[in-house]
Motif scaffolding. Structure first.
Motif, short mmCIF file in Angstrom:
data_model
loop_
_atom_site.label_atom_id
_atom_site.label_comp_id
_atom_site.label_asym_id
_atom_site.label_seq_id
_atom_site.Cartn_x
_atom_site.Cartn_y
_atom_site.Cartn_z
N GLU A 1 5.93 -6.08 -2.73
CA GLU A 1 5.90 -6.87 -1.49
C GLU A 1 6.84 -8.07 -1.59
O GLU A 1 7.51 -8.43 -0.62
CB GLU A 1 4.47 -7.33 -1.20
N ALA A 2 6.90 -8.69 -2.77
CA ALA A 2 7.82 -9.83 -2.97
C ALA A 2 9.27 -9.38 -2.91
O ALA A 2 10.14 -10.12 -2.44
CB ALA A 2 7.52 -10.51 -4.30
N PHE A 3 9.53 -8.15 -3.37
CA PHE A 3 10.89 -7.60 -3.35
C PHE A 3 11.38 -7.40 -1.91
O PHE A 3 12.48 -7.77 -1.57
CB PHE A 3 10.93 -6.30 -4.14
N ARG A 4 10.53 -6.79 -1.08
CA ARG A 4 10.83 -6.56 0.33
C ARG A 4 9.53 -6.66 1.12
O ARG A 4 8.65 -5.80 0.95
CB ARG A 4 11.45 -5.19 0.59
N PRO A 5 9.39 -7.67 1.96
CA PRO A 5 8.17 -7.79 2.77
C PRO A 5 7.92 -6.51 3.57
O PRO A 5 8.83 -5.94 4.17
CB PRO A 5 8.46 -8.97 3.68
N GLY A 6 6.68 -6.04 3.52
CA GLY A 6 6.28 -4.82 4.23
C GLY A 6 6.39 -3.56 3.39
O GLY A 6 5.87 -2.51 3.77
N LEU A 7 7.08 -3.65 2.25
CA LEU A 7 7.31 -2.46 1.44
C LEU A 7 6.03 -1.95 0.78
O LEU A 7 5.86 -0.74 0.63
CB LEU A 7 8.39 -2.75 0.39
N LEU A 8 5.13 -2.85 0.41
CA LEU A 8 3.89 -2.41 -0.23
C LEU A 8 3.13 -1.45 0.67
O LEU A 8 2.72 -0.37 0.23
CB LEU A 8 3.01 -3.61 -0.60
N SER A 9 2.96 -1.79 1.92
CA SER A 9 2.23 -0.88 2.82
C SER A 9 3.02 0.40 3.07
O SER A 9 2.43 1.45 3.31
CB SER A 9 1.87 -1.57 4.13
N ALA A 10 4.35 0.35 2.96
CA ALA A 10 5.17 1.55 3.18
C ALA A 10 5.06 2.53 2.02
O ALA A 10 5.28 3.73 2.22
CB ALA A 10 6.62 1.16 3.40
N VAL A 11 4.72 2.06 0.81
CA VAL A 11 4.58 2.97 -0.33
C VAL A 11 3.12 3.35 -0.58
O VAL A 11 2.81 3.98 -1.58
CB VAL A 11 5.23 2.41 -1.62
N LEU A 12 2.27 2.96 0.34
CA LEU A 12 0.87 3.38 0.31
C LEU A 12 0.60 4.18 1.58
O LEU A 12 1.15 3.90 2.63
CB LEU A 12 -0.07 2.17 0.26
N GLY A 13 -0.22 5.19 1.47
CA GLY A 13 -0.57 5.98 2.64
C GLY A 13 -1.98 6.51 2.49
O GLY A 13 -2.71 6.14 1.57
N ARG A 14 -2.36 7.39 3.39
CA ARG A 14 -3.68 8.04 3.35
C ARG A 14 -3.48 9.53 3.53
O ARG A 14 -2.65 9.97 4.31
CB ARG A 14 -4.58 7.51 4.47
N ASP A 15 -4.27 10.32 2.80
CA ASP A 15 -4.20 11.76 2.98
C ASP A 15 -5.11 12.15 4.15
O ASP A 15 -5.70 11.29 4.81
CB ASP A 15 -4.53 12.51 1.69
N THR A 16 -5.25 13.44 4.39
CA THR A 16 -6.03 13.92 5.53
C THR A 16 -7.51 13.56 5.43
O THR A 16 -8.20 13.51 6.44
CB THR A 16 -5.88 15.44 5.71
N GLU A 17 -7.99 13.31 4.22
CA GLU A 17 -9.39 12.89 4.04
C GLU A 17 -9.54 11.37 3.99
O GLU A 17 -10.62 10.87 3.74
CB GLU A 17 -9.97 13.50 2.74
N GLY A 18 -8.44 10.66 4.20
CA GLY A 18 -8.49 9.20 4.21
C GLY A 18 -8.37 8.55 2.85
O GLY A 18 -8.50 7.33 2.72
N ARG A 19 -8.11 9.35 1.81
CA ARG A 19 -7.95 8.79 0.46
C ARG A 19 -6.58 8.13 0.31
O ARG A 19 -5.59 8.59 0.87
CB ARG A 19 -8.11 9.88 -0.60
N LEU A 20 -6.54 7.06 -0.49
CA LEU A 20 -5.32 6.32 -0.73
C LEU A 20 -4.30 7.18 -1.46
O LEU A 20 -4.64 7.87 -2.43
CB LEU A 20 -5.63 5.07 -1.57
#
Length: 180
Positions: free
Chosen positions: A124-143
């Protein structure tokens, strides 16, 4: 398409990004020669602070080049090495590999996948917003952690961009990767 190495990098310091180079040398049981994370025990500062005697399951960091394409669509223009990986791959779904999968890199080097990289506040410090962009959820809602995988070195050797990547899966039952 056959899987291959796109780029390689190392950094003797604990900078977030790693400069790319013409080659890196993997050292059996240690990691990338000349890299700050090379060693038998943990070298990541947060893990050293908890217990410096832990085994180093994060000797080599790999990211799939396809992630950069996905992130570009989200507005992040990144290049190999920017996220601190030692090896950027193409044509292999690193995140779908089971724990214990082995990759042959080039002629001699062999690594074993130990788990997922856990993206942290440095991203996130490297590029604001990047942390949420490299995290997602699968079809069951798991990280889903998309910022690469970690490995240990089983057999050393020099690897270069363009080297082929071979895959050997562990015996069944396969176990999904967890963060390391």
């Amino acid at each position: 398409m056959a899987a291959k190495v796109v780029s390689v990098g190392r950094d003797a310091g604990h900078a977030f990004s790693k400069p790319i180079g013409d080659s890196i040398r993997l050292l059996t049981g240690l990691g990338v020669e000349g890299d700050a994370h090379c060693g038998i025990t943990v070298k990541h500062r947060s893990r050293v602070a908890v217990d410096p005697s832990q085994p180093n399951l994060r000797q080599v960091h790999l990211i799939h080049a396809e992630l950069f394409d996905e992130l570009k669509l989200a507005g992040f223009d990144l290049a190999p090495g920017d996220l601190g990986e030692n090896v950027t791959t193409l044509g292999i779904d690193l995140l779908a590999l089971p724990a214990g999968a082995r990759l042959q890199l080039g002629d001699k080097a062999s690594i074993e996948i130990t788990g997922l990289r856990n993206p942290c506040a440095q991203i996130e410090a490297f590029r604001p917003g990047l942390l949420s962009a490299v995290l997602g959820r699968d079809t069951e809602g798991r990280l889903v952690r998309k910022s690469g995988v970690m490995a240990i070195v089983l057999a050393g050797g020099e690897i270069r961009p363009g080297d082929a990547i071979g895959l050997t899966l562990p015996d069944l039952p396969h176990h999904a990767l967890e963060r390391v």
